[in-house]
Design an enzyme around this catalytic site. Structure first.
Site, short mmCIF file in Angstrom:
data_model
loop_
_atom_site.label_atom_id
_atom_site.label_comp_id
_atom_site.label_asym_id
_atom_site.label_seq_id
_atom_site.Cartn_x
_atom_site.Cartn_y
_atom_site.Cartn_z
N LYS A 80 24.14 0.00 -20.29
CA LYS A 80 24.84 0.62 -19.16
C LYS A 80 26.33 0.71 -19.52
CE LYS A 80 24.81 -0.21 -14.13
NZ LYS A 80 24.27 -1.14 -13.10
N SER A 155 21.23 0.93 -10.00
CA SER A 155 22.24 1.74 -10.65
C SER A 155 22.12 1.75 -12.18
CB SER A 155 23.63 1.21 -10.28
OG SER A 155 23.81 -0.12 -10.74
N SER A 179 19.82 -3.37 -8.87
CA SER A 179 20.14 -2.34 -9.87
C SER A 179 19.52 -2.56 -11.25
CB SER A 179 21.65 -2.19 -10.01
OG SER A 179 22.18 -1.58 -8.88
#
Lengths: 471, 70
Positions: A80, A155, A179
């Site tokens: 990420k 996310s 997430s």
């Protein structure tokens, strides 16, 4: 014969260690798969082909020189886009940080580096890790490899789709309200939000400092266990990183599940359950029963309180970190992201601190109640089949709270409790999209969760199912 | 417990004073969310927090730890 990019992380690490394949071959396979599938999945924000190739050559040279092997030697990973490495751009999925280059190294990246991993790029994510669907107005939505019309969850959206899409062998994400577990369950891979404090957050973008967790997503339970084992542990640079010893998660995978006890929450987390997802979860419980796990069904406490308290803490901390930009660069945020953050301004300091101060009391009451008679709590990840991207593209419209709240309904309460939660692939709904469940445990009981997941995986073989993307 | 409308209105006044751009939709959304959150807080904090230890999250987690897989 299976392609190299389809192998599991642990199988690939073994193949490199025994010189059945080189780090260069593995890295080239990953880069080829990324080039092939990126247009469909939009998993990456940045790919560093030259850096990955150079690191692979270094890894092969080290192996040829007989230097000792680390557990991730030569394994391509991507994360990420929120972990800091000196001089390397980190966008946090935002316009505001599009040109940001940090000057220090995240502890989790340092540990992966030391374990021999190769970083091949940065993954798409919800803007500032704020949003559970995988939409991003700046970099475009990520797409689910099982059906690209559907969401990935967020996310850590790129982490879920890049791992499930067999572009990389594992990734790091972050979890403030689901997430990691949402993209894990929605993309059909494993994802663990460990106990609050189990993994250092030094050098990782913050969203809510009381609720943020860093953790891995991977295709098999063993892959996920290995990654967590590498990154977990105390850190002199992070005062909130726990000093509790790290268990051997990989060893736990083979212990079997016979005699263990699972509680299934019948209230809140099961409310509004769609029949087809419910059927998949019931089949999973039947399988766990066959493995010798005793399953009890019961109501669990505090779900309403946990959602509200988590909201007070998270939104106030969002505003604390974003206050300057919300005032001065308001239009640089996506409407949904800034709308979610603003509510933090509406709580008083006393209310925020009450929500913090009562937290240990609620955690103790919850743990004593639920884990006095169970080794793990089983919860859904989603209560309905994975939705399509268009129907969840709500922006800051009237349905925003309802739609986003329905997606993180089962994951959000666990962050306030600080408990470990592992998302486990459990099968597929009628639309061919994955269904997952969460295993939640006592503080620092990650090994117990891996023990259950390992036994369930051996019995079901879900990780052997690959997304139907063109080869 | 019912959260009185004036209490929510006070919170919206805080939001307006923040200096951040606010829309009518923001106010509606924040009002709904704040009411639910304050209700949750009132339910969780039943009485005084006087007899609580400072910053005890970490010690609580360690005391409740269930390490190992057996």
């Amino acid at each position: 014969m299976t392609e190299i990019a389809d192998w599991s992380l642990t199988a690939t690490a073994d193949a490199i260690a025994t010189r059945k394949v080189s780090a260069r071959e593995v890295t080239e396979a990953a880069l080829a798969r990324i080039a092939q599938r990126q247009p469909a999945l939009n998993a990456f924000i940045r790919v560093d082909e030259a850096g990955a190739r150079a690191a692979a050559i270094t890894a092969d040279n080290a192996l040829a020189a007989g230097r000792s092997l680390a557990p991730l030697h030569g394994i391509p990973l991507a994360h990420k886009d929120m972990f800091y490495r000196p001089g390397v751009p980190v966008t946090c999925g935002s316009a505001i940080r599009r040109n940001f280059r940090p000057d220090y190294l995240a502890t989790v990246l340092a540990r992966l580096d030391a374990a021999g991993a190769i970083t091949v790029g940065a993954l798409n994510m919800s803007e500032f890790a704020n949003g559970p669907t995988g939409h991003n107005v700046h970099f475009g939505p990520t797409r689910n490899p099982w059906n690209t019309a559907h969401i990935t969850g967020g996310s850590s959206s790129g982490s879920g789709t890049a791992v499930a899409g067999r572009m990389i062998y594992g990734s790091l994400g972050s979890d403030t309200g689901g997430s990691i577990r949402l993209p894990g369950g929605i993309c059909g891979v494993y994802g663990i939000k460990a106990t609050q404090g189990r993994v250092s957050r030094y050098g990782a973008m913050g969203l809510s400092f009381s609720l943020d967790n860093i953790g891995p997503l991977a295709r098999t339970a063993a892959d996920c266990a290995r990654l967590l084992g590498v990154i977990a542990g105390p850190d002199q640079d992070d005062a909130t990183a726990a000093s509790v010893p790290v268990d051997d998660y990989e060893a736990a995978l083979g212990l079997g599940a016979k005699g263990l006890r699972i509680a299934v929450a019948t209230n809140h987390y099961w409310d509004g359950m769609s029949p087809e997802v419910g059927d998949v979860l019931e089949a999973a419980l039947t399988e766990l029963g066959r493995l010798g796990v005793s399953v009890s069904r019961r109501a669990v406490p505090y779900h309403t309180e946990l959602r509200g308290l988590g909201n007070i803490v998270a939104s106030t901390e969002f505003c604390t970190l974003h206050d300057d930009w919300l005032r001065n660069q308001h239009d640089q945020y996506a409407p949904l992201v800034r709308a979610r953050m603003k509510q933090g301004y509406a709580f008083t300091a006393v209310e925020y601190l009450k929500a913090i101060q009562v937290r240990p009391r609620l955690i103790k009451a919850f743990v004593d109640d639920v884990f006095g008679t169970a080794d793990a709590l089983l919860l859904p990840v989603l209560r309905f089949p994975v939705p399509v991207i268009t129907e969840t593209d709500v922006g800051d419209g009237d349905s925003m709270n309802e739609v986003l709240g329905s997606i993180n309904h089962c994951t959000w309460p666990i962050n306030y409790l600080g408990l470990p939660g592992l998302s486990v692939p459990a099968g597929f709904s009628k639309n061919g999209l994955p269904v997952g469940f969460q295993l939640v445990g006592r503080p620092f009981a990650e090994a117990m969760l891996f023990r259950l997941a390992g036994a369930y995986e051996r019995a079901t073989g879900w990780p052997d199912r690959h997304p139907p993307l063109a080869a | 417990m019912k959260i009185e409308s004036f209490l929510v209105e006070e919170r919206l006044a805080l939001l307006r004073r923040s200096g951040v751009a606010i829309t009518a939709a923001d106010e509606k959304r924040v009002g709904d969310s704040v009411a639910a959150s304050l209700k949750a807080l009132a339910s969780a904090v039943d009485g005084s927090l006087f007899d609580t230890e400072p910053q005890s999250f970490d010690t609580t987690m360690r005391k409740l730890a269930g390490g190992g897989a057996k």
